[in-house]
Design a protein around this motif. Structure first.
Motif, PDB file in Angstrom:
ATOM      1  N   HIS A 202      19.601  -9.473   8.675  1.00  0.00           N
ATOM      2  CA  HIS A 202      20.125  -9.599  10.034  1.00  0.00           C
ATOM      3  C   HIS A 202      20.461  -8.213  10.529  1.00  0.00           C
ATOM      4  CE1 HIS A 202      20.793 -13.994   9.867  1.00  0.00           C
ATOM      5  NE2 HIS A 202      21.054 -13.771   8.592  1.00  0.00           N
ATOM      6  N   ALA A 203      20.590  -8.101  11.830  1.00  0.00           N
ATOM      7  CA  ALA A 203      21.100  -6.860  12.411  1.00  0.00           C
ATOM      8  C   ALA A 203      22.565  -7.080  12.714  1.00  0.00           C
ATOM      9  CB  ALA A 203      20.342  -6.519  13.681  1.00  0.00           C
TER      10      ALA A 203
ATOM     11  N   LEU B  12       8.978  -5.574  14.750  1.00  0.00           N
ATOM     12  CA  LEU B  12       8.434  -6.614  15.607  1.00  0.00           C
ATOM     13  C   LEU B  12       8.274  -6.108  17.034  1.00  0.00           C
ATOM     14  CD1 LEU B  12      10.723  -9.463  14.316  1.00  0.00           C
ATOM     15  CD2 LEU B  12       8.279  -9.276  13.924  1.00  0.00           C
ATOM     16  N   SER B  13       7.341  -6.733  17.761  1.00  0.00           N
ATOM     17  CA  SER B  13       7.200  -6.426  19.180  1.00  0.00           C
ATOM     18  C   SER B  13       8.417  -6.949  19.948  1.00  0.00           C
ATOM     19  CB  SER B  13       5.959  -7.106  19.741  1.00  0.00           C
ATOM     20  OG  SER B  13       4.820  -6.756  19.016  1.00  0.00           O
ATOM     21  N   GLY B  14       8.496  -6.535  21.185  1.00  0.00           N
ATOM     22  CA  GLY B  14       9.606  -6.992  22.009  1.00  0.00           C
ATOM     23  C   GLY B  14      10.785  -6.041  21.948  1.00  0.00           C
ATOM     24  N   PHE B  54      22.191  -8.118  20.828  1.00  0.00           N
ATOM     25  CA  PHE B  54      22.673  -9.357  20.220  1.00  0.00           C
ATOM     26  C   PHE B  54      22.244 -10.532  21.082  1.00  0.00           C
ATOM     27  CE2 PHE B  54      25.605 -12.185  18.149  1.00  0.00           C
ATOM     28  CZ  PHE B  54      26.146 -12.976  19.143  1.00  0.00           C
ATOM     29  N   PRO B  55      21.774 -11.654  20.541  1.00  0.00           N
ATOM     30  CA  PRO B  55      21.652 -11.947  19.103  1.00  0.00           C
ATOM     31  C   PRO B  55      20.252 -11.764  18.527  1.00  0.00           C
ATOM     32  CG  PRO B  55      21.482 -13.970  20.354  1.00  0.00           C
ATOM     33  CD  PRO B  55      21.489 -12.834  21.354  1.00  0.00           C
ATOM     34  N   TYR B  56      19.524 -10.721  18.969  1.00  0.00           N
ATOM     35  CA  TYR B  56      18.167 -10.526  18.486  1.00  0.00           C
ATOM     36  C   TYR B  56      18.031  -9.210  17.736  1.00  0.00           C
ATOM     37  CZ  TYR B  56      17.586 -14.012  22.137  1.00  0.00           C
ATOM     38  OH  TYR B  56      17.723 -15.111  22.935  1.00  0.00           O
ATOM     39  N   SER B  57      17.061  -9.169  16.853  1.00  0.00           N
ATOM     40  CA  SER B  57      16.760  -7.916  16.159  1.00  0.00           C
ATOM     41  C   SER B  57      15.255  -7.706  16.159  1.00  0.00           C
ATOM     42  CB  SER B  57      17.257  -7.969  14.721  1.00  0.00           C
ATOM     43  OG  SER B  57      16.859  -6.797  14.023  1.00  0.00           O
ATOM     44  N   SER B  58      14.828  -6.438  16.187  1.00  0.00           N
ATOM     45  CA  SER B  58      13.394  -6.181  16.143  1.00  0.00           C
ATOM     46  C   SER B  58      12.935  -5.753  14.754  1.00  0.00           C
ATOM     47  CB  SER B  58      13.031  -5.092  17.152  1.00  0.00           C
ATOM     48  OG  SER B  58      13.742  -3.911  16.849  1.00  0.00           O
TER      49      SER B  58
ATOM     50  N   GLU C   3      12.374 -19.059  20.420  1.00  0.00           N
ATOM     51  CA  GLU C   3      13.154 -19.581  21.546  1.00  0.00           C
ATOM     52  C   GLU C   3      14.277 -18.629  21.870  1.00  0.00           C
ATOM     53  OE1 GLU C   3      11.584 -23.259  22.387  1.00  0.00           O
ATOM     54  OE2 GLU C   3      13.753 -23.501  22.315  1.00  0.00           O
ATOM     55  N   SER C  19      22.592 -10.654  14.306  1.00  0.00           N
ATOM     56  CA  SER C  19      21.399 -11.221  14.925  1.00  0.00           C
ATOM     57  C   SER C  19      21.070 -12.575  14.328  1.00  0.00           C
ATOM     58  CB  SER C  19      20.208 -10.273  14.712  1.00  0.00           C
ATOM     59  OG  SER C  19      19.868 -10.212  13.335  1.00  0.00           O
ATOM     60  N   LEU C  20      20.574 -13.456  15.184  1.00  0.00           N
ATOM     61  CA  LEU C  20      20.171 -14.785  14.723  1.00  0.00           C
ATOM     62  C   LEU C  20      18.703 -15.044  15.032  1.00  0.00           C
ATOM     63  CD1 LEU C  20      23.280 -16.734  16.008  1.00  0.00           C
ATOM     64  CD2 LEU C  20      22.799 -16.056  13.671  1.00  0.00           C
ATOM     65  N   GLY C  21      18.100 -14.140  15.760  1.00  0.00           N
ATOM     66  CA  GLY C  21      16.695 -14.314  16.130  1.00  0.00           C
ATOM     67  C   GLY C  21      16.050 -12.956  16.282  1.00  0.00           C
ATOM     68  N   THR C  22      14.811 -12.945  16.730  1.00  0.00           N
ATOM     69  CA  THR C  22      14.099 -11.673  16.854  1.00  0.00           C
ATOM     70  C   THR C  22      13.806 -11.343  18.308  1.00  0.00           C
ATOM     71  OG1 THR C  22      11.847 -12.536  16.855  1.00  0.00           O
ATOM     72  CG2 THR C  22      12.890 -12.244  14.704  1.00  0.00           C
ATOM     73  N   THR C  23      13.411 -10.077  18.512  1.00  0.00           N
ATOM     74  CA  THR C  23      13.095  -9.620  19.861  1.00  0.00           C
ATOM     75  C   THR C  23      11.763 -10.167  20.368  1.00  0.00           C
ATOM     76  OG1 THR C  23      12.145  -7.624  18.903  1.00  0.00           O
ATOM     77  CG2 THR C  23      14.403  -7.463  19.721  1.00  0.00           C
ATOM     78  N   LEU C  24      11.114 -11.002  19.570  1.00  0.00           N
ATOM     79  CA  LEU C  24       9.869 -11.598  20.051  1.00  0.00           C
ATOM     80  C   LEU C  24      10.096 -12.472  21.285  1.00  0.00           C
ATOM     81  CD1 LEU C  24       8.083 -12.408  16.670  1.00  0.00           C
ATOM     82  CD2 LEU C  24       7.458 -10.663  18.347  1.00  0.00           C
ATOM     83  N   VAL C  25      11.351 -12.814  21.544  1.00  0.00           N
ATOM     84  CA  VAL C  25      11.602 -13.566  22.789  1.00  0.00           C
ATOM     85  C   VAL C  25      11.424 -12.669  24.013  1.00  0.00           C
ATOM     86  CG1 VAL C  25      13.240 -15.165  21.773  1.00  0.00           C
ATOM     87  CG2 VAL C  25      14.087 -13.092  22.809  1.00  0.00           C
ATOM     88  N   ASN C  26      11.453 -11.362  23.772  1.00  0.00           N
ATOM     89  CA  ASN C  26      11.432 -10.430  24.895  1.00  0.00           C
ATOM     90  C   ASN C  26      10.006  -9.978  25.183  1.00  0.00           C
ATOM     91  OD1 ASN C  26      12.259  -8.647  26.847  1.00  0.00           O
ATOM     92  ND2 ASN C  26      12.633  -6.993  25.394  1.00  0.00           N
TER      93      ASN C  26
END
Lengths: 384, 292, 605
Positions: A202-203, B12-14, B54-58, C3, C19-26
């Motif tokens: 996680h980050a 990852l992309s994004g 937050f809450p995303y990571s690349s 999602e 973080s709970l998800g990835t930047t692929l949503v972006n």
């Protein structure tokens, strides 16, 4: 095992018994003995820990944050300017919800350089989200280190325990050093719920927009409020296991007290003696020791002062532009409560100036003689 | 296929990097080199944003954001924590910008490497405080425009030689790298991973908004930096053994490198000659140390 | 697709910013205002090959060691790689971008290597599974005729080739000497053509034993009779004994006849026939001199041929023209010549030769071989057979032929489809086009085959490229933009010297008719192919993929690839436009200009 040890060593034994795993510390008078003996413990194999000889207190806290994030039990100690230098990272430890324990030896801030005791250093950090405990004796210091880890790891907030420079740090007192097995059963190993783990990546600590930030802060405050019960319980359990407990506050001869002295740290010990003397003389006077400063034990304090006609708060600190901090916080605690006696705020003993039984008697007499305080801050023993 | 670079993608992309960002590509390559048993520490820099909010990571590896000056100190703590818990395999990587390395982070970095803490410290250097809007750092090269070294008063002091500083600590491994030479960069990270102790890798990382360059030119500029000897690619072992890892294939005057960048567009002929002299002298010094 | 994460209350959130998800949503693709696309373009070699070979394609296969596939790729377009790899003037090399960085790729010699290798492996070409009923007749078994027959047969048409001479091959057989083109190479490739279902009938001359009415059995006819007539010198004495025209001379030598030309031969002309004649005369023991009326720069013969001739001892006199044959008792004894100067350019674009007054001189000779030009043979295709009447709408070939074909400038007139003015009659090769090489003839035959295929299926004969451009039996879907040297990214290429093929030493060469050029070893062929830039043609070098800062380029498939790399048409990678920010690094770094940039659609007006 009983030993006569200085307060600093009591901290070291506490950290050793609590099985701290990563210790990162930087030397500063009057904290140095804490880390000296801990590094001896490590070198002698008495403590299985990594000792990081950092180059500043800021780095010490940063290293503890790193270690705790990896899931290890982290510990440090500092004082005065060292604590001030850590300030940024104290905020960080809280926001990162890391159960780090730190011992701070209360020391006055410069310039001019002062190595003697004053509470302003730790109290300046009261907004950072760390729990704070002010210790009266070396035994309490050792016991509080152990309790601190248990509390921190439950509520996921960092905990600071505080001891007076020289009066505790360098004063030797008899201390019962409990058995390791007993401590182990009271305080199991740290099992971090959130940590840096390549098998579950996680980050941590990313950008948080206004959409989410407030809720995270709300949760910290929630944890602080839950901590009150957690502290009580941890202390109760400790009492059960070790035969000693301290409470969040401690009342002394409060039953029919009309005047209550509110104190913390070593001033409390001196104040006990004075209260006894004044009681001999027929005064209805009592003492309230505030042990836990953060979270501020509002309910306990209101309850303790419910019968008081006058309250005298003794502060060995000052928040410039306002007043003694315990006094201000006590006033604030009582304001919305049912009972609002006049509160006398005394500032004394800054820069390590001795607070003697006579000093406290003087404070008590002033309070007995005045219906209300003449000034918001009542300075004692200032040459003016 | 044609590049000796592991296939697995751990970036990852994004992510939020600007188009053409050298810093994002260098992270991508570094993670390919190090693999998934890696943990990244990011002190305040462009990557604090690039990584995602937050809450995303690349990143597909654990990532810890941290305060600006703590790249060295947090790494030391994490490494100690991992080891006391029995993990000696995870690679700890601090990924910092030039500000957090050359300036505010220098103290903690110096301390960490003086202790020879076992981690890799990578500085992706875009030669200014780009995340806060292009202010100069001690990594900004002589003559460059930034918002705090405007055209009428460009940077008057040379770029700090961070590699020499690190080498002076006698750490096992110090190296330079840049994105136009991906295999060289990957090899250096892989080599670093296999060494116990402190490893420092300085990556020149083109920044289109800060350098005022075309996003499409980032690799080209990175290549020209090496070919014109402005940014030689070399490594230093134990502070003693210097080795040049990529020799320029042809003679390229610094002008070729400078003319693609708007941040140097105000330079006079004299300025360019001055830069050329300095580059030549530094190169000769490096070659003398490194041998052919 | 990941999602978006939405927290309804604080209880849904973790206690710390984790973080709970990835930047692929972006989907950062929304940032773009330009976008990259994979667009294979035309390399200059492919553009220039008159036979329409996919050169970049087969070089890529050679690079990988896939010689069989490389050879098959050539054979898809050109049935004569062994021939062309020896006799073609290789315009492909003249435009090769590698010229600027170590020398053009030796495409010509690699082609030869592949043909020789295929021969050593006894490889063949498969016949078509398709069989049509419509039949096609081809008149002439030179490169144009055989190419046309081959392509039609591969499409499933029964084809009969009628050849006047006893052996098939046309100019390849009788006009090119063995030391340039060994006969077994030609025989093998003709055998390949027969193997796909072409019937070759030798000794059948149109107007003699091949009658007009015979052609009525066929649904289309391709005329590829070449230019069999040698142009006369038009100077006094040219009927004397000891004068033999170039093609006739080579023909006789090829047939094994004893041809006495020694000791002194004068060849007149500057083309390949003249050079071939001189070198052949040399090998028959004669001293040979070529007289050419312009200078070296204007000589149309292939440069290497001229150099080889000079190395062998042929003398070339430039700026000289014969004005009279000197005879004695009806036999040639010499030539009276005049020196020439060069004036303004003529219709061929070359400077016009002008005789210099008073510069006449004499040369001794006992044999004179004129080889100045070829022309259409008179009349053989203009015969009438009176028993047939022309009826309205009658499309039978015989009648069309009887009506006569339009001729202009000494050649049969054809359009871009290779069709003559008469329905069902197509023409090509030297008889209908001005290019004069085997490779052009091969391309011309292919063009007609593709047109005849359409014609027989009742389709329109439109959309053919101009005669100067090649046609492709299996065109690749690439952009017509031709890649220039400036379009390449030289950072990815080293300067590497072109390899020369070994040659037989001169002393050995001139003693007989063994092959002069010895070709490439496998190692050398591969090394040469490695130097190819692969202009405009994605070869999956991964540069774009490695340099994309947004991980927005992915390989579509893993090796092994189902088709040759160079035929993937950029379909080896895919840009993920959900995330591509349009930085343009991929296009900038692509070593070979296989990626183009266009404006993002939403910005277009």
């Amino acid at each position: 095992m009983e030993k006569v040890i200085m307060g600093n060593h009591a901290v070291s034994y506490g950290a050793k018994l609590a099985r701290a795993q990563v210790i990162a510390a930087y030397p500063i008078t009057p904290q140095t003995q804490i880390v000296e003996i801990l590094s001896e413990f490590c070198a002698d194999g008495l403590l299985d820990a990594k000792f990081i000889k950092v180059e500043s207190e800021h780095s010490a806290m940063a290293a503890c944050i790193g270690a705790s994030s990896a899931g290890a039990r982290a510990f440090t100690a500092t004082s005065g300017h060292g604590l001030a230098l850590m300030h940024e990272m104290l905020h960080w430890a809280t926001g990162a919800r890391l159960p780090i324990v730190m011992a701070n030896v209360n020391r006055a801030m410069g310039p001019g350089w002062s190595i003697w005791t004053e509470q302003t250093d730790s109290l300046s950090q009261r907004d950072t989200g760390w729990l704070q405990f002010y210790c009266e004796s070396n035994q309490e210091v050792l016991d509080t280190v152990i309790q601190a880890f248990k509390i921190a790891e439950r509520v996921l907030l960092p905990v600071m325990l505080v001891l007076d420079a020289f009066f505790l740090s360098h004063t030797e007192e008899p201390v019962d050093i409990p058995d390791q097995e007993l401590v182990d059963s009271y305080l199991p190993p740290y099992d971090a719920r959130y940590k840096l783990d390549t098998s579950d990546p996680h980050a941590f600590g990313a950008l948080v927009t206004p959409d989410h930030y407030m809720e995270l802060r709300y949760k910290i405050q929630q944890a602080m409020e839950e901590a009150i019960e957690v502290v009580r319980q941890a202390d109760r359990e400790f009492g059960g296991d070790f035969g000693r407990s301290y409470g969040l506050v401690e009342g002394y001869r409060l039953e029919d007290a009309e005047v209550v002295l509110v104190t913390s740290a070593t001033i409390t010990s001196t104040a006990r003696v004075v209260v006894d003397e004044l009681r001999e003389e027929g005064h209805k006077i009592g003492l309230l020791k505030v042990r836990m400063f953060r979270p501020f034990p509002v309910e306990d304090i209101r309850e303790a002062l419910a019968g008081a006609s006058k309250v005298a708060v003794i502060d060995r600190n000052i928040s410039f532009g306002h007043g003694g901090i315990f006094a201000e916080e006590t006033k604030a605690a009582l304001y919305n409560g049912a009972h609002r006696p006049p509160i006398f705020g005394f500032v004394i003993g800054l820069g390590g100036r001795d607070v003697t039984p006579a000093s406290i008697r003087g404070i008590a007499e002033y309070t007995l003689e005045h219906d209300v305080p003449e000034t918001e801050i009542i300075w004692r023993e200032v040459k003016k | 296929m044609s590049y000796a670079i592991p296939d697995e993608e751990l970036l990852l992309s994004g992510h939020l990097a600007c188009p053409g960002c050298g810093g994002s590509l260098s992270m991508r390559l570094a993670l390919k080199a190090l693999g998934e048993e890696t943990l990244v520490i990011i002190p305040a820099c462009c990557w604090s944003i690039i990584a995602g909010a937050f809450p995303y990571s690349s990143l597909k590896v654990p990532l810890m954001h941290t305060a600006f000056e703590t790249g060295g100190s947090v790494a030391a703590g994490i490494k100690a924590g991992l080891e006391i818990l029995g993990d000696t395999k995870t690679t700890v990587l601090t990924w910092a910008g030039d500000g957090g390395t050359f300036d505010i982070g220098l103290q903690a970095l110096s301390a960490a490497v003086e202790r020879n803490d076992d981690f890799i410290y990578a500085c992706y250097d875009n030669e200014a405080y780009m995340n806060t809007g292009i202010q100069r750092s001690s990594a900004t090269p002589w003559g460059a425009w930034t918002t705090t070294t405007p055209v009428r008063h460009p940077k008057e002091t040379p770029k700090k030689d961070i590699v020499a500083i690190m080498a002076a600590h006698r750490i096992p491994y110090t190296a330079t790298a840049t994105v136009a030479y991906p295999e060289d960069l990957v090899r250096k990270f892989q080599k670093a991973r296999g060494i116990r102790g402190s490893k420092f890798i300085h990556i020149l990382s083109p920044c289109p908004p800060g350098w005022k360059t075309e996003p499409a030119h980032s690799i080209r500029i990175s290549r020209l930096a090496v070919e014109s000897k402005v940014f030689p690619l070399y490594e230093v072992e134990n502070g003693e053994k210097w080795k040049i890892t990529v020799w320029p294939r042809r003679e390229v005057p610094v002008r070729e490198y400078l003319k693609l960048q708007g941040r140097f567009s105000h330079l006079t002929e004299e300025d360019i000659e001055f830069i050329q002299e300095n580059v030549d002298r530094e190169w000769e010094r490096l070659v003398a140390r490194a041998g052919r | 697709m990941p999602e978006e994460i939405v927290f309804k209350t604080e209880a849904d959130m973790p206690p710390l910013p984790m973080s709970l998800g990835t930047t692929l949503v972006n989907k950062t693709g929304s940032w773009r205002y330009i976008r990259p696309l994979y667009m294979d373009k035309t390399p200059p070699c492919n553009n220039k090959c008159p036979a329409g070979e996919d050169i970049v394609g087969y070089l890529a296969l050679v690079k990988e060691g896939k010689y069989k596939q490389a050879w098959e790729l050539i054979k898809q377009e050109n049935p004569f790689p062994g021939v062309c790899g020896r006799v073609c003037p290789h315009p492909c090399e003249s435009k090769c971008n590698r010229e600027e960085l170590g020398g053009a790729i030796a495409i010509h010699t690699i082609e030869r290597f592949l043909a020789d290798w295929a021969a050593s492996q006894h490889l063949g070409v498969s016949a078509s599974k398709q069989r049509y009923d419509a039949k096609v007749a081809v008149i002439g078994s030179g490169p144009a005729g055989l190419s046309c027959a081959y392509h039609l047969a591969r499409r499933g048409y029964p084809v009969t080739v009628f050849e006047a001479l006893p052996l098939a091959g046309g100019m390849m057989r009788v006009g090119i000497p063995e030391y340039r083109l060994p006969r077994q190479v030609l025989d093998r490739e003709i055998a390949d053509i027969e193997a796909v279902g072409v019937e070759i009938r030798n000794g059948m001359r149109l107007g003699a034993n091949l009658r007009m009415s015979d052609l009525d059995d066929y649904d289309a006819v391709f005329i590829a009779v070449g230019l069999q007539q040698s142009r006369k010198l038009s100077i006094p004495g040219e009927e004397a004994e000891g004068i033999v025209h170039g093609l006739e001379f080579l023909n006789r030598v090829h047939r094994g006849e004893e041809v006495q030309v020694a000791p002194r031969v004068m060849v007149i002309g500057g083309g390949n026939t003249a050079v071939d004649a001189a070198r052949t005369a040399l090998r028959l023991g004669s001293k040979a001199t070529i007289l050419y009326r312009r200078s070296r720069a204007e000589m149309p013969a292939i440069t290497e041929e001229i150099e080889e001739a000079l190395a062998e001892g042929v003398e070339i006199r430039y700026l000289t023209t014969p004005i009279e044959v000197l005879t004695e008792s009806g036999r040639v004894t010499g030539l009276k010549c005049v020196k020439m100067g060069l004036g303004a350019p003529d219709e061929s674009g070359r400077r016009r030769p002008i005789p210099i007054e008073g510069s006449e001189y004499t040369l001794e000779a006992n044999t004179i071989i004129p080889a100045i030009a070829q022309e259409l043979e008179d009349g053989s295709w203009k015969l009438e057979d009176g028993s047939w009447k022309l009826e309205a709408g009658d499309r039978r070939p015989a009648l069309s032929l009887a009506a006569g074909l339009e001729v202009e400038g000494g050649r049969i007139v054809i359009n871009e489809a290779g069709a003559t003015t008469a329905p069902a009659i197509f023409a090509g090769g030297d008889a209908a086009t001005p290019f004069g090489t085997v490779a052009h003839a091969i391309g011309s035959g292919k063009r007609a085959a593709l047109a005849i295929d359409r014609y027989l299926r009742g389709e329109e004969l439109s959309g053919f490229p101009p005669i100067e451009e090649a046609v492709h039996a299996f065109p690749r879907d690439t952009s017509p933009i031709i890649v220039r040297f400036e379009d390449l990214n030289l950072a990815y290429f080293e300067e590497l010297e072109r390899m020369a093929q070994p040659q037989m030493p001169v002393e050995k060469r001139v003693r007989g008719f063994q092959e002069v050029n010895l070709g490439f070893s496998e190692k050398d062929a591969q090394a040469e192919a490695e130097r190819c830039f692969s202009c405009g043609t994605c070869n999956l070098c991964d540069t774009c993929l490695i340099f994309c800062p947004d991980v927005a380029i992915a390989r579509l498939m893993a090796p092994p690839y189902p088709v040759p790399l160079a035929c993937l048409n950029g379909a080896g990678y895919k840009v993920n436009y959900d995330y591509c920010k349009g930085c343009g690094v991929c296009a900038e770094e692509c070593p070979r200009y296989a990626i183009s940039i266009e404006e993002e659609l939403k910005w277009k007006k």
